[in-house]
Design an enzyme around this catalytic site. Sequence first.
Site, PDB file in Angstrom:
ATOM      1  N   GLY A   1      30.333   2.747  63.220  1.00 41.17           N
ATOM      2  CA  GLY A   1      29.788   3.409  64.391  1.00 41.17           C
ATOM      3  C   GLY A   1      29.142   4.726  64.009  1.00 41.17           C
ATOM      4  O   GLY A   1      28.674   4.910  62.886  1.00 41.17           O
ATOM      5  N   CYS A   2      29.120   5.663  64.929  1.00 38.10           N
ATOM      6  CA  CYS A   2      28.498   6.962  64.695  1.00 38.10           C
ATOM      7  C   CYS A   2      29.084   7.640  63.460  1.00 38.10           C
ATOM      8  O   CYS A   2      30.295   7.809  63.359  1.00 38.10           O
ATOM      9  CB  CYS A   2      28.688   7.859  65.920  1.00 38.10           C
ATOM     10  SG  CYS A   2      28.078   9.546  65.686  1.00 38.10           S
TER      11      CYS A   2
END
Length: 217
Positions: free
Chosen positions: A47-48
């Site tokens: 993810g981020c």
Amino acid sequence: MLKLPSILLISILMVCCAAKKDEQKTEKSSITHEQRARLDTAYFASGCFWCTEAVFERVKGVVDVVSGYAGGDRPNPTYQQVSAGITNYAEAVRIAYDPEVVSYKQLIEFFYASHDPTQLNRQGPDVGKQYRSEIYFQNDEEKKLAEARKEYLDQSGKYDSKVVTLITPYTNFYEAEDYHQNYYELHPNQPYVYSVSRPKVEKFMKEYKEFLKEDYK
């Protein structure tokens, strides 16, 4: 001997100095080549990368974490390209760690525990293949450990859905732009960091307190 005009000489010196500054700016890592030689390296996407970087920065034995892009097929991707979903890159991190303090097997456990590995091409509010869950193994042992943990989680019943983490050979990693590095620490009150990243990091810290560096206990 032919002498350069003063103005031309000054211009050349200014260009050289500027180039040196730019060269220094592109060096994101805080460790030297000599230090890196005695460390091992791991590459994860979950993810981020602001969140992923912040999680692993807190792990005892981790010396350096750099945010970047992995798994794509074009050189020198930019954040604009990756975030637009027009490349095959994922937001990822490069982790330099001391194997005498923390093992790759432990890092794999932390990786799976610090995000939801059952979400396909997304993490929470971030949607797109650039936010996929992926482990980039560099040898057969790393592949074996990543697959074993994935199988264990599927059989444990911890999740209602199957783990969709990709386990693929490492091919490349490009460091992200300067402003992405150490973003979590530098922008604690940024809305995304405060509402999305912080709960994930704090949850990990609570669950794995014994593995944290002293400054984060």
